[in-house]
Design a protein around this motif. Structure first.
Motif, mmCIF file in Angstrom:
data_model
loop_
_atom_site.group_PDB
_atom_site.id
_atom_site.type_symbol
_atom_site.label_atom_id
_atom_site.label_comp_id
_atom_site.label_asym_id
_atom_site.label_seq_id
_atom_site.Cartn_x
_atom_site.Cartn_y
_atom_site.Cartn_z
ATOM 1 N N HIS A 48 0.777 -1.238 0.000
ATOM 2 C CA HIS A 48 0.000 0.000 0.000
ATOM 3 C C HIS A 48 0.812 1.294 0.000
ATOM 4 O O HIS A 48 0.279 2.338 -0.417
ATOM 5 N N TYR A 50 2.760 4.509 -0.743
ATOM 6 C CA TYR A 50 2.849 5.256 -2.003
ATOM 7 C C TYR A 50 4.241 5.168 -2.620
ATOM 8 O O TYR A 50 4.388 5.057 -3.840
ATOM 9 N N ILE A 288 -7.193 10.759 -7.038
ATOM 10 C CA ILE A 288 -6.315 10.130 -6.060
ATOM 11 C C ILE A 288 -5.418 9.143 -6.803
ATOM 12 O O ILE A 288 -5.917 8.254 -7.501
ATOM 13 N N GLU A 289 -4.114 9.296 -6.654
ATOM 14 C CA GLU A 289 -3.147 8.428 -7.315
ATOM 15 C C GLU A 289 -2.470 7.524 -6.290
ATOM 16 O O GLU A 289 -1.861 8.000 -5.335
ATOM 17 N N TYR A 290 -2.572 6.197 -6.478
ATOM 18 C CA TYR A 290 -1.954 5.212 -5.600
ATOM 19 C C TYR A 290 -0.662 4.692 -6.229
ATOM 20 O O TYR A 290 -0.243 5.168 -7.304
ATOM 21 N N ASN A 291 -0.015 3.721 -5.579
ATOM 22 C CA ASN A 291 1.192 3.150 -6.170
ATOM 23 C C ASN A 291 0.820 2.160 -7.277
ATOM 24 O O ASN A 291 -0.352 1.900 -7.536
ATOM 25 N N TYR A 294 -1.878 -0.890 -7.462
ATOM 26 C CA TYR A 294 -3.318 -0.689 -7.619
ATOM 27 C C TYR A 294 -3.695 -0.656 -9.089
ATOM 28 O O TYR A 294 -3.042 0.016 -9.899
ATOM 29 N N ARG A 297 -4.626 2.559 -11.126
ATOM 30 C CA ARG A 297 -3.795 3.283 -10.170
ATOM 31 C C ARG A 297 -4.469 4.562 -9.691
ATOM 32 O O ARG A 297 -4.174 5.055 -8.613
ATOM 33 N N GLU A 298 -5.391 5.080 -10.458
ATOM 34 C CA GLU A 298 -6.008 6.376 -10.153
ATOM 35 C C GLU A 298 -7.523 6.224 -10.052
ATOM 36 O O GLU A 298 -8.137 5.484 -10.813
ATOM 37 N N SER A 358 -3.334 9.349 3.688
ATOM 38 C CA SER A 358 -2.978 8.120 4.408
ATOM 39 C C SER A 358 -4.206 7.264 4.660
ATOM 40 O O SER A 358 -5.344 7.739 4.623
ATOM 41 N N VAL A 374 -0.491 6.633 1.365
ATOM 42 C CA VAL A 374 -0.860 5.678 0.319
ATOM 43 C C VAL A 374 -1.182 6.348 -1.014
ATOM 44 O O VAL A 374 -1.348 5.650 -2.020
ATOM 45 N N CYS A 375 -1.261 7.677 -1.043
ATOM 46 C CA CYS A 375 -1.670 8.299 -2.300
ATOM 47 C C CYS A 375 -1.240 9.762 -2.367
ATOM 48 O O CYS A 375 -0.868 10.371 -1.369
#
Length: 458
Positions: A48, A50, A288-291, A294, A297-298, A358, A374-375
């Protein structure tokens, strides 16, 4: 997730083969027990976090150090500022989700700044007071000074008593502009013992008439839905405030976020839906952009009109936001996500610069809770370039003129008065008159004791 499960199986097999091959003994059980906490931290972060690609690989991670130190060893250099990471870890026994008055479970009910006046002399300036708190019950207010406690001078070693202690007698005072000094009042104040207090973030609201304009003013101190995780009392108070402003037919608005260092993304969405132009509702608010773990990812955020429920959209064309260096995360989302749709004017000091969010992950077995970043959060134009903070369009430090450090809502209060002047036609490029108090030095701020200020993803 599939990535996490695959990783655990592979690493488990490697360690098992190594340990079983040593002298023919199976030491996996002992290793697993000794390292299970650090392995839970690593596995969760690897999926999770980022900046998971910046984490050390499994074979380079030291799973035999204590959990808090291990957690910090995984963090990216991009995580946080000045050596203080945004990602946090804590014990379930001691953690709190409080984002308001420091230690609401046992407090006098006020935030303060500790100032060194001259030499070794200190005093505490009250920043704001929670309603129906011990401090409020004896009439303490924003702008009052506390000079001693039970006849004992305030020092760097004893000022922590102001966060919450037993009943005590305090000497209070006020700033005298003529003498440029703090002058004590003759009558002392008996401050009741600290207790649990409730700090509703909808702290103050009012409507002002400036020429032919009706100006709404809201002091909103933290993005929290309610006093407990399953409560929406504070969100409903925000909806009630929106109805108050709607019925008052406001056409200009001042949002005071000077002491708001963030909180729930859901609360930020609700506030945006109240303030945005009606034409923005149900359109894109941001992303929201995650790693890369995902897929996708967005994900997008919208100005969801359904969140208003019993509240009102104010259909504003322009918003003034009052800020200090403590203004952060969800507060900055308000500025960033509304700017593609309306004029947003920042008055005060440069904000903190937290454009990340977070999520909480907890283990009852291990009695730990982590809130890793996380993002990253963008507005509708895919803009998120405020990691150094938003500079004020009109730069005013609220402590630069202590004679105007007044209660919220007082039209002579420095930041509010300056903004009302702008709305009335004052030149935005001219800073308000200030008076230096160079021998007053801020050395501690109780606002810094709030929960770490990244956005909470709901």
């Amino acid at each position: 997730m599939k990535a996490r499960n695959t990783l655990i199986v592979i690493v488990g097999a490697i360690f098992a083969s190594i340990l079983m091959g040593a002298c023919g003994e199976d030491r996996w059980a002992g290793y697993a027990e000794q390292t299970k906490t650090d392995r839970w931290i690593y596995d969760t972060m690897q999926v999770h976090y980022y900046w998971q690609d910046a984490m050390p690989s499994y074979d380079k991670a030291n799973f035999f150090i204590e959990p808090f130190k291990f957690f910090n060893s995984l963090l990216s250099k991009e995580d946080g500022k000045n050596g203080a990471p945004y990602s946090t870890i804590d014990s379930l026994r001691t953690t709190t989700t409080n984002r308001s008055i420091a230690y609401t479970e046992h407090s006098y009910g006020f935030d303060f700044g500790l100032y060194q006046l001259e030499g070794s002399k200190y005093a505490a300036l009250i920043l704001y007071v929670a309603n129906d708190s011990p401090a409020d019950n004896v009439g303490l207010k924003r702008g009052d000074w506390i000079l001693d406690m039970d006849g004992e001078a305030i020092t760097r070693n004893n000022y922590s008593r102001l966060f919450g202690s037993k009943q005590m007698e305090i000497t209070t005072g006020t700033y005298d502009a003529e003498q440029n000094a703090i002058v004590a009042w003759e009558e002392k104040v008996t401050l009741p013992a600290a207790r649990a207090v409730e700090d509703n973030p909808v702290h103050y609201k009012n409507i002002y008439e400036v020429g032919d304009k009706r100006v709404g003013y809201l002091v909103y101190n933290h993005f929290t839905s309610g006093p407990t995780d399953d409560s929406h009392d504070y969100d409903n108070a925000l909806r009630d405030a929106s109805n108050y402003f709607a019925s008052g037919q406001v056409d200009e608005f001042i949002l005071d976020l000077r002491y708001n260092n963030g909180g729930s993304l859901g609360c930020a969405q609700l506030l945006c839906n109240i303030l945005a132009p009606t034409s923005a509702l149900d359109n894109t608010m941001g992303y929201i952009e995650y790693n890369e773990n995902y897929k996708p990812r967005e994900r997008s955020l919208t100005f969801d009109s359904k969140t208003l429920q019993t509240g009102s959209n104010l259909n504003l064309k322009r918003l003034y936001v009052l800020t200090t260096s403590m203004t952060a995360s969800s507060s900055e989302i308000i500025i960033n996500c509304l700017r593609p749709y309306m004029e947003v004017i920042v008055v005060g000091d440069k904000t903190e610069g937290k454009n990340v969010g977070s999520l909480a992950y907890s283990s009852k077995e291990l009695q730990l809770i982590m809130r890793p970043i996380v993002c990253k959060i963008y507005n509708a134009n895919h803009e998120s370039e405020y990691s150094d903070g938003f500079k004020a369009d009109v730069s005013v430090k609220e402590s630069s003129n202590l004679a105007r450090f007044l209660p919220f809502g007082d039209t002579n209060e420095l930041l509010l008065g300056t903004t009302l002047g702008l709305i009335g036609g004052d030149n935005m490029e001219e800073a308000p008159e200030t008076r230096s108090s160079s021998h007053f030095q801020l050395v501690e701020n109780s606002l810094q004791r709030r929960a770490a200020g990244s956005v909470w993803i709901d």
